[in-house]
Motif scaffolding. Sequence first.
Motif, PDB file in Angstrom:
ATOM      1  N   HIS A   1       0.864  -1.187   0.000  1.00  0.00           N
ATOM      2  CA  HIS A   1       0.000   0.000   0.000  1.00  0.00           C
ATOM      3  C   HIS A   1       0.898   1.233   0.000  1.00  0.00           C
ATOM      4  CE1 HIS A   1      -2.738  -3.040   1.730  1.00  0.00           C
ATOM      5  NE2 HIS A   1      -3.726  -2.313   1.231  1.00  0.00           N
ATOM      6  N   LEU A   2       0.378   2.321  -0.568  1.00  0.00           N
ATOM      7  CA  LEU A   2       1.167   3.537  -0.747  1.00  0.00           C
ATOM      8  C   LEU A   2       0.382   4.732  -0.210  1.00  0.00           C
ATOM      9  CD1 LEU A   2       3.809   4.634  -2.061  1.00  0.00           C
ATOM     10  CD2 LEU A   2       2.523   4.815  -4.214  1.00  0.00           C
ATOM     11  N   VAL A   3       0.936   5.405   0.796  1.00  0.00           N
ATOM     12  CA  VAL A   3       0.332   6.620   1.350  1.00  0.00           C
ATOM     13  C   VAL A   3       1.237   7.791   0.989  1.00  0.00           C
ATOM     14  CG1 VAL A   3      -0.460   7.830   3.407  1.00  0.00           C
ATOM     15  CG2 VAL A   3      -0.717   5.340   3.250  1.00  0.00           C
ATOM     16  N   LEU A   4       0.693   8.739   0.234  1.00  0.00           N
ATOM     17  CA  LEU A   4       1.448   9.885  -0.252  1.00  0.00           C
ATOM     18  C   LEU A   4       0.855  11.163   0.320  1.00  0.00           C
ATOM     19  CD1 LEU A   4       1.664   8.815  -4.012  1.00  0.00           C
ATOM     20  CD2 LEU A   4       3.382   8.425  -2.216  1.00  0.00           C
TER      21      LEU A   4
ATOM     22  N   GLN B   1       3.498   5.785 -16.240  1.00  0.00           N
ATOM     23  CA  GLN B   1       4.150   4.881 -15.296  1.00  0.00           C
ATOM     24  C   GLN B   1       3.427   4.903 -13.952  1.00  0.00           C
ATOM     25  OE1 GLN B   1       8.390   5.391 -14.965  1.00  0.00           O
ATOM     26  NE2 GLN B   1       8.678   5.474 -17.191  1.00  0.00           N
ATOM     27  N   ILE B   2       2.974   6.076 -13.547  1.00  0.00           N
ATOM     28  CA  ILE B   2       2.212   6.185 -12.297  1.00  0.00           C
ATOM     29  C   ILE B   2       0.875   5.462 -12.436  1.00  0.00           C
ATOM     30  CG2 ILE B   2       1.069   7.811 -10.742  1.00  0.00           C
ATOM     31  CD1 ILE B   2       3.301   9.815 -11.421  1.00  0.00           C
ATOM     32  N   ARG B   3       0.239   5.613 -13.588  1.00  0.00           N
ATOM     33  CA  ARG B   3      -1.041   4.943 -13.819  1.00  0.00           C
ATOM     34  C   ARG B   3      -0.891   3.420 -13.768  1.00  0.00           C
ATOM     35  NH1 ARG B   3      -5.235   7.208 -16.598  1.00  0.00           N
ATOM     36  NH2 ARG B   3      -3.824   8.638 -17.681  1.00  0.00           N
ATOM     37  N   ALA B   4       0.249   2.916 -14.181  1.00  0.00           N
ATOM     38  CA  ALA B   4       0.455   1.468 -14.278  1.00  0.00           C
ATOM     39  C   ALA B   4       0.757   0.803 -12.938  1.00  0.00           C
ATOM     40  CB  ALA B   4       1.581   1.171 -15.266  1.00  0.00           C
ATOM     41  N   LEU B   5       0.995   1.585 -11.895  1.00  0.00           N
ATOM     42  CA  LEU B   5       1.284   0.992 -10.587  1.00  0.00           C
ATOM     43  C   LEU B   5       0.097   0.171 -10.103  1.00  0.00           C
ATOM     44  CD1 LEU B   5       2.979   4.033  -8.781  1.00  0.00           C
ATOM     45  CD2 LEU B   5       4.106   1.983  -9.685  1.00  0.00           C
ATOM     46  N   THR B   6       0.386  -0.856  -9.346  1.00  0.00           N
ATOM     47  CA  THR B   6      -0.683  -1.741  -8.853  1.00  0.00           C
ATOM     48  C   THR B   6      -0.964  -1.564  -7.366  1.00  0.00           C
ATOM     49  OG1 THR B   6       0.917  -3.520  -8.466  1.00  0.00           O
ATOM     50  CG2 THR B   6      -0.184  -3.471 -10.612  1.00  0.00           C
ATOM     51  N   SER B   7      -0.154  -0.809  -6.657  1.00  0.00           N
ATOM     52  CA  SER B   7      -0.357  -0.630  -5.220  1.00  0.00           C
ATOM     53  C   SER B   7      -1.540   0.303  -4.954  1.00  0.00           C
ATOM     54  CB  SER B   7       0.889  -0.025  -4.574  1.00  0.00           C
ATOM     55  OG  SER B   7       2.020  -0.833  -4.789  1.00  0.00           O
ATOM     56  N   PRO B   8      -2.504  -0.100  -4.123  1.00  0.00           N
ATOM     57  CA  PRO B   8      -3.541   0.847  -3.699  1.00  0.00           C
ATOM     58  C   PRO B   8      -2.880   2.099  -3.111  1.00  0.00           C
ATOM     59  CG  PRO B   8      -4.063  -1.367  -2.951  1.00  0.00           C
ATOM     60  CD  PRO B   8      -2.664  -1.426  -3.493  1.00  0.00           C
ATOM     61  N   THR B   9      -3.426   3.262  -3.433  1.00  0.00           N
ATOM     62  CA  THR B   9      -2.757   4.529  -3.107  1.00  0.00           C
ATOM     63  C   THR B   9      -3.710   5.474  -2.395  1.00  0.00           C
ATOM     64  OG1 THR B   9      -1.389   4.258  -5.093  1.00  0.00           O
ATOM     65  CG2 THR B   9      -1.427   6.431  -4.074  1.00  0.00           C
ATOM     66  N   PHE B  10      -3.214   6.111  -1.351  1.00  0.00           N
ATOM     67  CA  PHE B  10      -3.966   7.093  -0.578  1.00  0.00           C
ATOM     68  C   PHE B  10      -3.228   8.413  -0.685  1.00  0.00           C
ATOM     69  CE2 PHE B  10      -5.875   7.931   3.951  1.00  0.00           C
ATOM     70  CZ  PHE B  10      -6.646   8.949   3.429  1.00  0.00           C
ATOM     71  N   ILE B  11      -3.863   9.426  -1.283  1.00  0.00           N
ATOM     72  CA  ILE B  11      -3.274  10.750  -1.457  1.00  0.00           C
ATOM     73  C   ILE B  11      -3.869  11.688  -0.427  1.00  0.00           C
ATOM     74  CG2 ILE B  11      -3.036  12.709  -3.044  1.00  0.00           C
ATOM     75  CD1 ILE B  11      -3.784   9.620  -4.784  1.00  0.00           C
ATOM     76  N   ILE B  12      -3.003  12.402   0.299  1.00  0.00           N
ATOM     77  CA  ILE B  12      -3.435  13.325   1.345  1.00  0.00           C
ATOM     78  C   ILE B  12      -2.738  14.664   1.122  1.00  0.00           C
ATOM     79  CG2 ILE B  12      -3.544  13.766   3.832  1.00  0.00           C
ATOM     80  CD1 ILE B  12      -3.155  10.728   4.254  1.00  0.00           C
ATOM     81  N   ILE B  13      -3.501  15.760   1.131  1.00  0.00           N
ATOM     82  CA  ILE B  13      -2.915  17.097   1.113  1.00  0.00           C
ATOM     83  C   ILE B  13      -3.760  18.000   2.020  1.00  0.00           C
ATOM     84  CG2 ILE B  13      -2.087  16.838  -1.269  1.00  0.00           C
ATOM     85  CD1 ILE B  13      -4.273  18.989  -2.003  1.00  0.00           C
TER      86      ILE B  13
END
Length: 316
Positions: free
Chosen positions: A159-162, A227-239
Amino acid sequence: MNPLPPIVILGAVALLASPAAAQTAETKPASDAPAVTASPKAPRDASASVEGGEVRYFVHGDLTSGKTPVLVLHGAFMSSDAMNPLTELITDRPLIVIDQRGHGRTGDLPGPITYQTLADDAAAVLADAGVPQADVVGYSMGAGAALQLALRHPERVKHLVLASVSFNEAGNLPGFSEMMDQITPQVFAGSVMEAEFKRLAPDPDAFPSVVNKIKVMDRGQDWPAEQIRALTSPTFIIIGDHDIVRPEHAVELYRLRGGGDTARASQPFLMEPPPARLAILPSSSHVEVFGDPGLLAAMILPFLDDQTRPPPPGFF
């Protein structure tokens, strides 16, 4: 002495570790998130061999527990210590918290500081710790490193938290690059950031070198959207809604990661965890995104567990 430029303050979450900042934080309203008791056990201190030297990292909990570890990557002019308000609330899974190159107990290493190098450092830490895959939480510079870790070493990221990151220069507020160009080591004289560096770094006199490396990190940054679109990790974007990252850019990143799908959004309830999540925190600057660690933990932990929100009571 001239005051610090605003953009320097934006990178200074390490201020939260100072006694004065702690007193200020006590005056802010508390989060509604339930309190979590932190584990008193001291973390294990380790280091990983990387290009140019060694990167220090800290392991909290048992990496052999069978639970996916959480890798935490701090922002610029910070250290692993500055992430304690958040990491102390993550007690149900092991943690790996890095002092990234140029920061904390790792200190300055030869060569430039780039997001790609930080990502390779993080992969080296995971390998050194014997962790094949981790959930990755990054803030600001650390979020850029986390995104590059997913791009360069996708097998390492579950999982990816950005939090508060752009993937190109256009994603930041107008004038960001010009403001960064104005930064000099001298503007940090007497600051908490300089004091923390000197307290922790193997070479306390290397702070000017690190400042000059960080100020040019974002120049020419433009990571391929496909390349970002092709990632498979669920992603949580926070700002934050007053972040240096433009809200429109956060939405663009959210859509690249699979968010905003019409068919999914038209459902009354989410039948499965979505591939992307987005949080824009109200009345929050770049620094204040981390102003309420309890709120962040209450959002991040369900994401890492692939939970969806419960249906509101009494609706159906």
